[in-house]
Every structure is written in structure tokens, then in C-alpha cells.
Design a protein around this motif. Structure first.
Motif, PDB file in Angstrom:
ATOM      1  N   THR A  78       0.833  -1.201   0.000  1.00  0.00           N
ATOM      2  CA  THR A  78       0.000   0.000   0.000  1.00  0.00           C
ATOM      3  C   THR A  78       0.869   1.253   0.000  1.00  0.00           C
ATOM      4  O   THR A  78       0.617   2.206  -0.740  1.00  0.00           O
ATOM      5  N   LEU A  91      -9.052  -0.830  -0.004  1.00  0.00           N
ATOM      6  CA  LEU A  91     -10.065  -0.681   1.038  1.00  0.00           C
ATOM      7  C   LEU A  91     -11.054   0.425   0.675  1.00  0.00           C
ATOM      8  O   LEU A  91     -10.657   1.524   0.293  1.00  0.00           O
ATOM      9  N   LEU A  98     -16.100  -6.951  -2.852  1.00  0.00           N
ATOM     10  CA  LEU A  98     -15.316  -8.178  -2.824  1.00  0.00           C
ATOM     11  C   LEU A  98     -15.124  -8.746  -4.231  1.00  0.00           C
ATOM     12  O   LEU A  98     -14.031  -9.179  -4.593  1.00  0.00           O
ATOM     13  N   GLY A 130     -12.387  -7.239  -5.916  1.00  0.00           N
ATOM     14  CA  GLY A 130     -11.079  -7.264  -5.282  1.00  0.00           C
ATOM     15  C   GLY A 130     -10.881  -6.235  -4.186  1.00  0.00           C
ATOM     16  O   GLY A 130      -9.754  -6.009  -3.756  1.00  0.00           O
ATOM     17  N   TYR A 131     -11.945  -5.622  -3.732  1.00  0.00           N
ATOM     18  CA  TYR A 131     -11.823  -4.651  -2.651  1.00  0.00           C
ATOM     19  C   TYR A 131     -12.498  -5.172  -1.386  1.00  0.00           C
ATOM     20  O   TYR A 131     -13.375  -6.037  -1.456  1.00  0.00           O
ATOM     21  N   ALA A 132     -12.093  -4.630  -0.263  1.00  0.00           N
ATOM     22  CA  ALA A 132     -12.759  -4.945   0.995  1.00  0.00           C
ATOM     23  C   ALA A 132     -13.429  -3.685   1.517  1.00  0.00           C
ATOM     24  O   ALA A 132     -13.036  -2.574   1.178  1.00  0.00           O
ATOM     25  N   LEU A 133     -14.450  -3.893   2.319  1.00  0.00           N
ATOM     26  CA  LEU A 133     -15.258  -2.767   2.772  1.00  0.00           C
ATOM     27  C   LEU A 133     -15.128  -2.578   4.281  1.00  0.00           C
ATOM     28  O   LEU A 133     -15.230  -3.521   5.050  1.00  0.00           O
ATOM     29  N   VAL A 134     -14.933  -1.337   4.679  1.00  0.00           N
ATOM     30  CA  VAL A 134     -14.825  -1.007   6.095  1.00  0.00           C
ATOM     31  C   VAL A 134     -15.987  -0.089   6.477  1.00  0.00           C
ATOM     32  O   VAL A 134     -16.197   0.941   5.827  1.00  0.00           O
ATOM     33  N   VAL A 135     -16.717  -0.481   7.482  1.00  0.00           N
ATOM     34  CA  VAL A 135     -17.824   0.357   7.920  1.00  0.00           C
ATOM     35  C   VAL A 135     -17.314   1.383   8.930  1.00  0.00           C
ATOM     36  O   VAL A 135     -16.761   1.033   9.965  1.00  0.00           O
ATOM     37  N   VAL A 183      -6.788   4.477   8.904  1.00  0.00           N
ATOM     38  CA  VAL A 183      -7.085   3.530   7.840  1.00  0.00           C
ATOM     39  C   VAL A 183      -6.994   4.225   6.480  1.00  0.00           C
ATOM     40  O   VAL A 183      -7.524   5.319   6.286  1.00  0.00           O
ATOM     41  N   ALA A 184      -6.249   3.586   5.594  1.00  0.00           N
ATOM     42  CA  ALA A 184      -6.043   4.158   4.264  1.00  0.00           C
ATOM     43  C   ALA A 184      -7.169   3.706   3.347  1.00  0.00           C
ATOM     44  O   ALA A 184      -7.324   2.523   3.078  1.00  0.00           O
TER      45      ALA A 184
END
Lengths: 377, 377
Positions: B72, B80, B113, B116-121, B134-135
Motif C-alpha cells: 500500500t 479498502l 469483494l 477485489g476490494y474490501a469494505l470497512v464500515v 485507515v487508508a
DNA sequence: CATTCCCGGAGATACGTTTCTCCATGAGCA
DNA sequence: TGCTCATGGAGAAACGTATCTCCGGGAATG
């Protein structure tokens, strides 16, 4: 001013277009070293308050935001927790657990946030590149399988793992679960008190801990009170199969006069089946199912449900995980090298029986099953 | 072997306890350079297949996992996405939107997903340190306020933002929303066809776009058909106030013979109020409310609901966001410097009216409001 | 035989922090 | 005066990757 700082701070070889301000820019603008900026902003070194506040002010003015990536790289901490959920099909979450999962995830997110962490939902079946691309300080795993490869991999990498659901054979750091045995016994007792003479059970065929423990509790209870088990099973990931199994249960010659369904949809399925057979609820058939959905408050009649209290679980599991992450150093890491030396610590959480019309022929009442001492401790 | 690789690869000054294998270890073990390892694993350079597979094999054997943080830092991409939700109280999510949000978040996670990405709430009110730690490659914002500080900050940092809900005055990259005007008009028409002569509206006092657009559509419809508006309002974040407002609405001298409630709990509240006043549904009172909850399929009688189709929204909003992230370079970044030059592109998504017994005196039917061309394009 | 060209790969640098080590200065003390 | 010590702060080494630049050497070409 930013431009000047950039010029003096950067090597002249790369005339970077000025993007975000870095710690170097702040240092230059404040006339101090990088070290001092870092210390001032993180409250770490020994600096006079005057310097500290001046640096903070300059940083604020430049709109400086430390790079999360660089910090993570340096410190080895990302502030990110994973929430892994087992998957049956394409959708990332199990159908039958949807309401449970939603509540649990919400509480987990909340708990993580309040301790300065963020939560990433990562299905176990995610594309491998996603798993590889996110740095996790620890992971919550829901209902890990017996020799779960995901858990094994995380363990190998030294990432703490706390599981929701007592692990069968998994190197988890700790676990949290409901006291399923006590819950089932409580329900059977409740139904007996309401007048049930033959209690049936509707479960999935899967071998997860929840199903297994609940079934075992049911069977041992049957043996104890000398009742023949009336037990129907169906593939839990198939939504249609549940309705069929419910029907099958009520069509048996030894038809039960009370049923407990282990999964969320069982309640409506059983209610529909009862209607087909002309059985009145609760007069002819007592009904309880395990669910977090408030649908069952509005059915005709309202159905008694067992709540696993997912909010409690989510909060506890995250706090345990963060404790494990931050408590590193207390645990000699030799623990990992001694397999089977001692089981991981676990915690059993109480469930809640929400009594509604479907399970009583008298007046309503609410009980909570008492927590037990965990086996592992 | 790993030890040997470590010794030859690391500087001898730091006799690091051997933790995880790094790219250096792989390079040493495979007898090639770091560059070659990186190229082989990422499929980038020009290498013979033999070398590539050999390196891959060695990496596999050593259990090498590239460091997400380092990657990253180097590439500027974290993989993210943030999902920001406005908050009223302590809990990170709005109560009234719970079912909507749960579904929407689920779809968003899934969509992210699969690319290829993840999700942050990340609630907007989170502790500042969490946001800073968090980046994010981009962020989805639900219902941003008019001059939302969170959006402004993200914009300043150059992070793409896509909003769920048409933004009032926010520098978002793009937005997605339902066609609320068409939805309300569709409902009013539906109720009229079912025989309603005076239709009431129950809404929150908040000034968000959803409430505003819906109310405006209602009022303009009233003007057009020459009906006096029957409109009650309550603070949407107060769960008790909704029930009171429902009661107030039915207690009015100009009592409506049909009501549309804009928020999830309105349906049950209105139903309870109707009972108190001895009004039969749908004979004396037609009822519709906006909700994603399946509770309304089980009430007595079942209540017609408007679904905003959160799954659609979640999927679309994430795909738009990823497009914006990956399509960087197409957009001249000068766009940011020209405020008000052109509004951000938006997309209007259809809603779905799920017709149940509460809104019909004849036979059931299902309609979907047609999508319109967005204003912004 | 001399030149060009491409293949396969090595070296070095930068990404932006944190933190360990170390230095200068001046005050306190014998 | 000479010594120790605390104070305030600077320098530089990592963290682990991606990527830009460049280079040797054999094959093809004149």
C-alpha cells in the motif's frame, strides 16, 4: 509556504507535484526535525509544551494527515480487525443466519470502533487477493469448521483469532459461544411445563457445533425422560428443504405435540405445515424456534423464539480479540509451539427465551438460561 | 533453509528472530534478485516461464505473503473502501434505517469483494484516530448532509466519494438515489385507485434529501388534485415520537382515509393507532409505509410497503466508486478546482411497491416505478 | 568480424512513518 | 574549575515492497 517547505524538504532531483503534505513538510515549516514532529503529534518524546503546540498548529494549518500505510508498515499495527463468515453459496453470508449475523456484525463494529479499531467483513471464500491485500491485526471467525484452513493460515501468520462458536479442532486464541445445551434443556423444560408430552426437533444436517450440541442435548434429554426422539433433518443451506422437513415432521405417525426448530425459517415453515394439517397453535401444537427476527412477534399466533443475543456475542468476541492483540507479551509465544497443551479459553454467554403465544396455554413469562462455567477454563 | 536465507539476506547487524518470510528470503532461497521475485509473483516483467514457476514454488514453500502495508505504501492503493453512515446517537447506525442499511451494506460488501476490494464500515462520528488510521481508496457516504465536513475532508484529500442519496451541496464524485418523487406519486396514485379520498403523510422533521423530496412530491400532488394536505411530522430519531405522531394523525378532525408513512416503524405504529380508534384496515383506512422489513408480510393485515431496493443501491454505488478509483487519469484533476462547473453525475434507481392487503379493497397487484433521467446529466 | 538488439535479470531508490541512538548545552554540585 | 545529569532535540536506520534504470551476453545481421 507549502511549496517552500517542499523545496527545502525534498530532494531536488524529484520536483514532485505537490500533493498531500508529509511529515517532512511539517518539520520544515515548523523549523524542527522530523523526529520532533512525530513526537509532538504522538505525545511521545520529552518536549516543552510550547514546541508541542506549535508543531500541532503547523500540522493543522498544512492539513497534515499521517499516512496510515507508512505507520502500519513501521509499527506492524493496522488497526484493522477482520470478521470472517463461512459461506454456503455465492452470497457472502449464510442465509439462515442473516438476522443473527447482521446484529452481531453491528455490535462487533461498534465495539471495535469504541476501542479505536475498524472492522472489515471478509467472507472466508473471498478472492485470495483480497485476503492478501489487507493487513489484519486480528480476526473474528464465525463458526469455524473442524480443521478450518483459514484459521490455520491465520494462526501460522501469528494473527490472533477469536471464534464465535466453540471451535472443534482449531488453533484459536479464544472463543465465545452460547450455552446451547442449557438453552435446549430450558426450552424442553418450558414446553413440558406447558403440557407437551412428545417434543420434536427440527435441525439441519450440517455438523457445525451449534447443531451438534443442540441435538446431543435433545437426545440426552429424551433418554432421561424416557421419550422416543422425534427428529427430522434437512440440508440447512437449502431454503425449500426446510419447509419439506417441517411437513414431514408433522406427518409422522408419532406426530409430536410440540416442536423446537433450530433455524430461523423453521418457525414460519412449521406454522404453515400446522395449518395444512389443521393443527391449531398452541392448542394442538406448541412451537418454539431459534431466531433473531422480529417477524415472529407479528405472526398469527406470535411464536416463541430463542434469541442467541448476537449483540452480546459480537461485543464480547471483539473485546476478547483486542485484548489478545494488545496483551501480546504476556502470553509467552511458546504457547503456539505446544499443541494440545491446554485448550483455548472460552466464554459461555446466556441465551434468552422470548415467550409468546405459540408455546403456552396459560400466561406469558420470560426466562433467561443461566451461564455455565466454560469447559476450557 | 529459511534460516540460511535469512542470514544471507539480512544485514548481520540485526539478528532478527525469524518471523514471517519476506520477499528477500524468497529471493535468496530461489537464488534470484528481489526484482525477479516481485515480477514473477505479480506477473509483470519479462521472465521465462521456468523462472516464474520456480520462484512461485519457492514462495509457496516458504509460506510467503506479501506485506499489505508495504504494498500500500508503495503503490498508494490499499484495496479498502469506506462505508460511512450518519449517526444520531451512540449506536453507529440509524435506527429507522436499520433493515435498509443492513441489506445495502451486505450488497456493497459483496460488490466490493467481487472486484477485489474490501469494505470497512466507518460511522462519520467515529473517533478521529480511527479515520486517520485507515487508508481508504474511496468512500461511500450514505445521505451526506448539506455541507458535510466528512465529505469535504475526503474531497480535500483527493479520495473519491460516491454518495447514496442525492447530495445537497457536497463535492461528491457521483451519486445514486431512488427516484423518490416518482415513488411517492406512484403510491398516491395507487391509493387513489384503491378508493382513497384524503391521503395523509407521516414524516420525520429532519431535512435530509429523502424526506424533503418525498414531502415536496406529496405537497405538489395535493395541490394538483386539489386536496388539503394532511401532514404530521415528528423527530425521526425518537422512536416513541413516531407512535405519538401516528396517533395524532388519526385523531385529526380531517382524518385521512389513507396514510403513507415514510419510515420503517410507521406501519406498526399506524396499525396500532388505527386499532385504538376502531378503524379497520383496509376497509376504513388504507396503509402504506416505506420499509425493507419482512415484518409487514406477517402483520394482521399484511401491510403494503415501498422497498427502496437497497441491494441495488449498494451494488451500484460501490461499482461507481470503484470505477472512479480505477478510472483516475481520465478525469483531469482540474475538475476539483472548478467548483460548480458541472454537477456530479447521478443515477436514479427504481423502487418497488410491494402491494399487500392494507392498501387494496380489490385484488393484489405489483408495480415498479419507472426510472427517470437524472437531473445531473 | 563488428554492430545492433533483445532477453533475462540485477541494483538502487522511494514510499512516509516510528524509534533507537546519540549529541550539545547549561545547570547543579563538590 | 571539573564533573554529572537532565533537557531538548537531531540523525539515521529500519519496515517490505514496486519499479525505474541499467547491464552483460548471446544471437542475428551487415
Amino acid at each position: 509556504m507549502t511549496a517552500a517547505a517542499n523545496q527545502s524538504g525534498r530532494r531536488p532531483t524529484s520536483p514532485r507535484r505537490l500533493e498531500r503534505a508529509g511529515i517532512r513538510d511539517v518539520a520544515a515549516a515548523a523549523g524542527v526535525s522530523i523526529t520532533t514532529v512525530s513526537d509532538a503529534l504522538n505525545g511521545k518524546g520529552r518536549l516543552p509544551d510550547e514546541t508541542r503546540s506549535r508543531v500541532r498548529e503547523v500540522a493543522e494549518r498544512l492539513g497534515y494527515r499521517p499516512s496510515a500505510a507508512a505507520r502500519t508498515l513501521r509499527t506492524g499495527r493496522s488497526g484493522l480487525l477482520g470478521l470472517t463468515v463461512t459461506t454456503y453459496g455465492e452470497e457472502p453470508f449464510t442465509f439462515t443466519e442473516f438476522a443473527y449475523f447482521a446484529e452481531m456484525a453491528r455490535a462487533a463494529t461498534s465495539a471495535a470502533l469504541s476501542r479505536g479499531y475498524a472492522l472489515v467483513v471478509l467472507p472466508a471464500s473471498s478472492r485470495h487477493d483480497v485476503w492478501g491485500n489487507v493487513a489484519l491485526d486480528g480476526t473474528v471467525v464465525i463458526d469455524p469448521a473442524d480443521h478450518d484452513p483459514v484459521v490455520a493460515e491465520l494462526h501460522r501468520q501469528g494473527v490472533p483469532v477469536v471464534s464465535d462458536g466453540k471451535p472443534g479442532n482449531c488453533p484459536v486464541t479464544a472463543w465465545v459461544d452460547n450455552d446451547h445445551e442449557a438453552a435446549v434443556l430450558g426450552i424442553l423444560e418450558h414446553l413440558s411445563e406447558a403440557g407437551a408430552r412428545r417434543i420434536g426437533l427440527l435441525t439441519g444436517t450440517s455438523t457445525d457445533t451449534y447443531t451438534r450440541l443442540s441435538t446431543e442435548a435433545y437426545l440426552s434429554w429424551c433418554a432421561r425422560v424416557d421419550q422416543e426422539p422425534v427428529h427430522e433433518t434437512y440440508p440447512a443451506h437449502d431454503p425449500a428443504a426446510g419447509a419439506v422437513a417441517a411437513d414431514r415432521l408433522l406427518a409422522r405417525p408419532d406426530r409430536p405435540d410440540a416442536v423446537y426448530g433450530l433455524f430461523d425459517p423453521n418457525g414460519t415453515d412449521l406454522l404453515a405445515a400446522a395449518r395444512r394439517y389443521g393443527l391449531r397453535v398452541p392448542e394442538d401444537l406448541l412451537l418454539v424456534c431459534c431466531s433473531e427476527s422480529d417477524v415472529y412477534a407479528a405472526t398469527e399466533p406470535p411464536i416463541t423464539t430463542l434469541s442467541l443475543r448476537p449483540r452480546n456475542i459480537g461485543t464480547t468476541v471483539v473485546n476478547l480479540l483486542i485484548d489478545a492483540i494488545e496483551g501480546v507479551g504476556h502470553q509467552p509465544s511458546g504457547r503456539r509451539l505446544a499443541p494440545g497443551a491446554e485448550p483455548p479459553p472460552g466464554r459461555l454467554m446466556p441465551t434468552e427465551l422470548i415467550v409468546r403465544a405459540s408455546s403456552q396455554r396459560r400466561h406469558p413469562r420470560t426466562t433467561i438460561s443461566p451461564p455455565r462455567t466454560p469447559d476450557g477454563v
